[in-house]
Scaffold this motif. Structure first.
Motif, PDB file in Angstrom:
ATOM      1  N   GLN B  42       0.925  -0.748   0.088  1.00 34.90           N
ATOM      2  CA  GLN B  42      -0.069   0.442  -0.165  1.00 34.90           C
ATOM      3  C   GLN B  42       0.898   1.186   0.289  1.00 34.90           C
ATOM      4  OE1 GLN B  42      -3.247  -0.299  -0.369  1.00 34.90           O
ATOM      5  NE2 GLN B  42      -2.759  -2.215  -0.450  1.00 34.90           N
ATOM      6  N   GLY B  43       0.158   2.538  -0.085  1.00 30.26           N
ATOM      7  CA  GLY B  43       0.712   3.878   0.186  1.00 30.26           C
ATOM      8  C   GLY B  43       1.011   4.084   1.407  1.00 30.26           C
ATOM      9  N   LEU B  44       1.718   4.961   1.533  1.00 28.87           N
ATOM     10  CA  LEU B  44       1.457   6.424   3.126  1.00 28.87           C
ATOM     11  C   LEU B  44       0.570   6.611   3.221  1.00 28.87           C
ATOM     12  CD1 LEU B  44       5.404   5.285   1.543  1.00 28.87           C
ATOM     13  CD2 LEU B  44       5.149   6.975   3.771  1.00 28.87           C
ATOM     14  N   GLN B  45       0.203   6.440   4.877  1.00 30.99           N
ATOM     15  CA  GLN B  45      -0.990   6.530   5.848  1.00 30.99           C
ATOM     16  C   GLN B  45      -0.570   7.609   6.543  1.00 30.99           C
ATOM     17  OE1 GLN B  45      -3.806   4.679   7.140  1.00 30.99           O
ATOM     18  NE2 GLN B  45      -5.173   5.944   7.492  1.00 30.99           N
ATOM     19  N   LEU B  46      -1.035   9.287   7.098  1.00 27.86           N
ATOM     20  CA  LEU B  46      -0.273   9.971   7.771  1.00 27.86           C
ATOM     21  C   LEU B  46      -1.243   9.004   9.307  1.00 27.86           C
ATOM     22  CD1 LEU B  46       1.301  11.776   8.579  1.00 27.86           C
ATOM     23  CD2 LEU B  46      -1.165  13.733   8.441  1.00 27.86           C
ATOM     24  N   LEU B  47      -0.150   9.049  10.002  1.00 32.18           N
ATOM     25  CA  LEU B  47      -0.470   8.885  11.741  1.00 32.18           C
ATOM     26  C   LEU B  47      -0.706   9.649  12.699  1.00 32.18           C
ATOM     27  CD1 LEU B  47       0.869   5.305  12.486  1.00 32.18           C
ATOM     28  CD2 LEU B  47      -1.223   5.558  12.227  1.00 32.18           C
ATOM     29  N   LEU B  48       0.097  10.468  12.736  1.00 32.30           N
ATOM     30  CA  LEU B  48       0.054  11.594  13.697  1.00 32.30           C
ATOM     31  C   LEU B  48       0.814  12.663  13.011  1.00 32.30           C
ATOM     32  CD1 LEU B  48       3.190  11.113  14.932  1.00 32.30           C
ATOM     33  CD2 LEU B  48       1.201  10.129  16.621  1.00 32.30           C
ATOM     34  N   LYS B  49       0.535  14.157  13.729  1.00 32.13           N
ATOM     35  CA  LYS B  49       1.874  15.309  13.181  1.00 32.13           C
ATOM     36  C   LYS B  49       2.249  15.969  13.825  1.00 32.13           C
ATOM     37  CE  LYS B  49      -1.460  18.034  11.311  1.00 32.13           C
ATOM     38  NZ  LYS B  49      -2.936  16.731  12.082  1.00 32.13           N
ATOM     39  N   TYR B  50       3.347  16.704  14.303  1.00 31.02           N
ATOM     40  CA  TYR B  50       3.159  17.602  15.069  1.00 31.02           C
ATOM     41  C   TYR B  50       4.345  19.246  14.853  1.00 31.02           C
ATOM     42  CZ  TYR B  50       5.418  20.257  19.322  1.00 31.02           C
ATOM     43  OH  TYR B  50       6.409  20.850  19.865  1.00 31.02           O
ATOM     44  N   PHE B  51       3.382  20.348  15.289  1.00 35.64           N
ATOM     45  CA  PHE B  51       3.756  21.278  14.655  1.00 35.64           C
ATOM     46  C   PHE B  51       4.301  22.331  15.913  1.00 35.64           C
ATOM     47  CE2 PHE B  51       2.521  19.795  10.713  1.00 35.64           C
ATOM     48  CZ  PHE B  51       1.720  20.462  10.235  1.00 35.64           C
ATOM     49  N   SER B  52       3.509  22.212  16.963  1.00 35.38           N
ATOM     50  CA  SER B  52       3.720  23.466  18.315  1.00 35.38           C
ATOM     51  C   SER B  52       3.392  22.318  19.187  1.00 35.38           C
ATOM     52  CB  SER B  52       3.921  24.610  17.832  1.00 35.38           C
ATOM     53  OG  SER B  52       2.634  24.658  17.460  1.00 35.38           O
ATOM     54  N   ASP B  54       1.859  21.110  22.604  1.00 34.00           N
ATOM     55  CA  ASP B  54       1.226  20.018  23.324  1.00 34.00           C
ATOM     56  C   ASP B  54       2.607  19.016  22.885  1.00 34.00           C
ATOM     57  OD1 ASP B  54      -1.434  17.889  25.206  1.00 34.00           O
ATOM     58  OD2 ASP B  54       1.346  18.489  25.139  1.00 34.00           O
ATOM     59  N   THR B  55       3.796  18.334  23.401  1.00 35.01           N
ATOM     60  CA  THR B  55       4.687  17.714  22.756  1.00 35.01           C
ATOM     61  C   THR B  55       3.851  16.867  23.096  1.00 35.01           C
ATOM     62  OG1 THR B  55       5.742  17.280  25.096  1.00 35.01           O
ATOM     63  CG2 THR B  55       6.292  19.030  23.524  1.00 35.01           C
ATOM     64  N   LEU B  56       2.445  15.712  23.918  1.00 32.16           N
ATOM     65  CA  LEU B  56       1.717  14.327  23.229  1.00 32.16           C
ATOM     66  C   LEU B  56       1.000  14.448  21.804  1.00 32.16           C
ATOM     67  CD1 LEU B  56       2.102  11.740  24.103  1.00 32.16           C
ATOM     68  CD2 LEU B  56       0.395  12.352  25.895  1.00 32.16           C
ATOM     69  N   VAL B  57       1.277  14.233  20.877  1.00 36.11           N
ATOM     70  CA  VAL B  57       0.472  13.708  19.695  1.00 36.11           C
ATOM     71  C   VAL B  57      -0.018  13.069  20.196  1.00 36.11           C
ATOM     72  CG1 VAL B  57      -0.018  14.756  17.853  1.00 36.11           C
ATOM     73  CG2 VAL B  57       1.279  15.711  18.881  1.00 36.11           C
ATOM     74  N   PHE B  67       7.201  14.023  21.629  1.00 35.90           N
ATOM     75  CA  PHE B  67       8.116  14.862  20.586  1.00 35.90           C
ATOM     76  C   PHE B  67       9.024  15.236  22.384  1.00 35.90           C
ATOM     77  CE2 PHE B  67      11.556  18.144  18.679  1.00 35.90           C
ATOM     78  CZ  PHE B  67      10.221  19.831  19.624  1.00 35.90           C
ATOM     79  N   LYS B  68      10.090  15.340  21.902  1.00 36.73           N
ATOM     80  CA  LYS B  68      11.488  15.452  23.737  1.00 36.73           C
ATOM     81  C   LYS B  68      11.980  16.689  22.585  1.00 36.73           C
ATOM     82  CE  LYS B  68      10.328  11.646  26.660  1.00 36.73           C
ATOM     83  NZ  LYS B  68      10.767  10.773  27.338  1.00 36.73           N
ATOM     84  N   ARG B  69      11.824  17.779  22.410  1.00 36.92           N
ATOM     85  CA  ARG B  69      13.362  18.526  22.079  1.00 36.92           C
ATOM     86  C   ARG B  69      14.934  19.009  22.471  1.00 36.92           C
ATOM     87  NH1 ARG B  69      12.150  23.505  19.977  1.00 36.92           N
ATOM     88  NH2 ARG B  69       9.746  23.584  21.168  1.00 36.92           N
ATOM     89  N   SER B  70      14.519  17.591  24.022  1.00 38.82           N
ATOM     90  CA  SER B  70      15.856  18.048  24.446  1.00 38.82           C
ATOM     91  C   SER B  70      16.929  16.407  23.551  1.00 38.82           C
ATOM     92  CB  SER B  70      15.979  17.468  26.014  1.00 38.82           C
ATOM     93  OG  SER B  70      15.096  16.484  26.374  1.00 38.82           O
ATOM     94  N   GLN B  71      16.107  15.816  23.784  1.00 39.92           N
ATOM     95  CA  GLN B  71      16.820  14.453  22.909  1.00 39.92           C
ATOM     96  C   GLN B  71      16.324  14.142  21.526  1.00 39.92           C
ATOM     97  OE1 GLN B  71      14.888  11.299  25.021  1.00 39.92           O
ATOM     98  NE2 GLN B  71      15.118  12.116  26.871  1.00 39.92           N
ATOM     99  N   SER B  72      15.971  15.727  20.954  1.00 46.35           N
ATOM    100  CA  SER B  72      16.093  14.762  19.340  1.00 46.35           C
ATOM    101  C   SER B  72      14.997  14.039  19.081  1.00 46.35           C
ATOM    102  CB  SER B  72      17.120  15.806  19.251  1.00 46.35           C
ATOM    103  OG  SER B  72      17.590  16.568  19.102  1.00 46.35           O
TER     104      SER B  72
END
Lengths: 115, 115
Positions: B42-52, B54-57, B67-72
């Motif tokens: 199959q093709g690719l399906q988007l599960l989730l995204k983070y822009f800015s 709340d770091t838990l998406v 998303f953990k900025r300190s750990q990239s």
């Protein structure tokens, strides 16, 4: 996927022959992309377009050319196919509106085998 | 150089167990972050995204990512795996307002689910 169609879905071609893959969209999006997918490499960008007649190279563009004469069509050409270009090719379009996903919508892929 | 790393090529997990897929990136600025899933053929399906924000998406199909900025890092989690979660998962990053709005993908993690 809705709004984006790739053709053909499968193709077998001989080394040294030219091959053109077509990506067609009905969403009127400005951005269109061609990626290739290979085991262990994920997806790698070949070329992309940001408008009619506006294209630019990606990270693996050698041996490939593209054309976009209409908003809805983005063609990928292998000038002289080689076995290293055996891959699955994905086209993608991008909706720049943040009201949707900002990310890409992918086509179903074209499996190309060069023998 | 910009890069995205998925350290685990394959993961086998039992149905009903929890799953965590790792993603680390190397970028000079804060990127947009995405997780895609690809079922076989199959093709690719988007599960989730983070822009800015709340770091838990939260995403579709019961997936979440942090998303953990300190750990990239932008690791994907599934608290209770279902047999239908067997697929390949790709992390992708894109620079905010970068030319071409291109995405860079990790190499993928293939998930196998044991009954």
């Amino acid at each position: 996927d809705a709004g984006i169609t790739q053709s053909p879905r499968h193709k077998v071609t001989e080394t040294g022959t030219p091959v053109t893959l077509r990506c067609h969209q009905t969403e009127n999006h400005r951005y269109m992309y061609w990626y290739r997918q290979d085991p262990g490499h994920g997806l790698r960008l070949i070329h992309y377009s940001y408008g009619v007649k506006d294209t630019d190279k990606g990270e693996v563009s050698d041996g490939y050319s593209v054309s976009r004469s209409k908003t809805e069509d983005f063609l990928l050409t292998l000038e002289s196919a080689t076995s290293s270009q055996t891959s699955v090719y994905f086209c993608a379009i991008r909706d720049p509106s943040q009201r949707t996903n900002y990310g890409y919508t992918f086509g179903s892929g074209t499996r190309l085998t060069v023998v | 150089a910009q890069s995205v790393t998925q350290p685990d090529i394959h993961i086998t997990v039992s149905e009903g167990a929890s799953l965590e897929l790792r993603c680390n990136y190397s970028y000079g600025a804060t990127p947009y972050l995405f997780w895609y899933v690809q079922s076989p053929g199959q093709g690719l399906q988007l599960l989730l995204k983070y822009f800015s924000g709340d770091t838990l998406v939260q995403g579709i199909k019961g997936f979440e990512a942090e998303f953990k900025r300190s750990q990239s890092s932008f690791n994907l989690r599934r608290p209770c795996v279902h047999w239908s979660d067997a697929a390949e998962y790709f992390c992708a990053v894109g620079l905010i307002k970068a030319a071409g709005n291109k995405l860079t993908f990790g190499g993928g993690t293939r998930v196998l689910v044991k009954p």
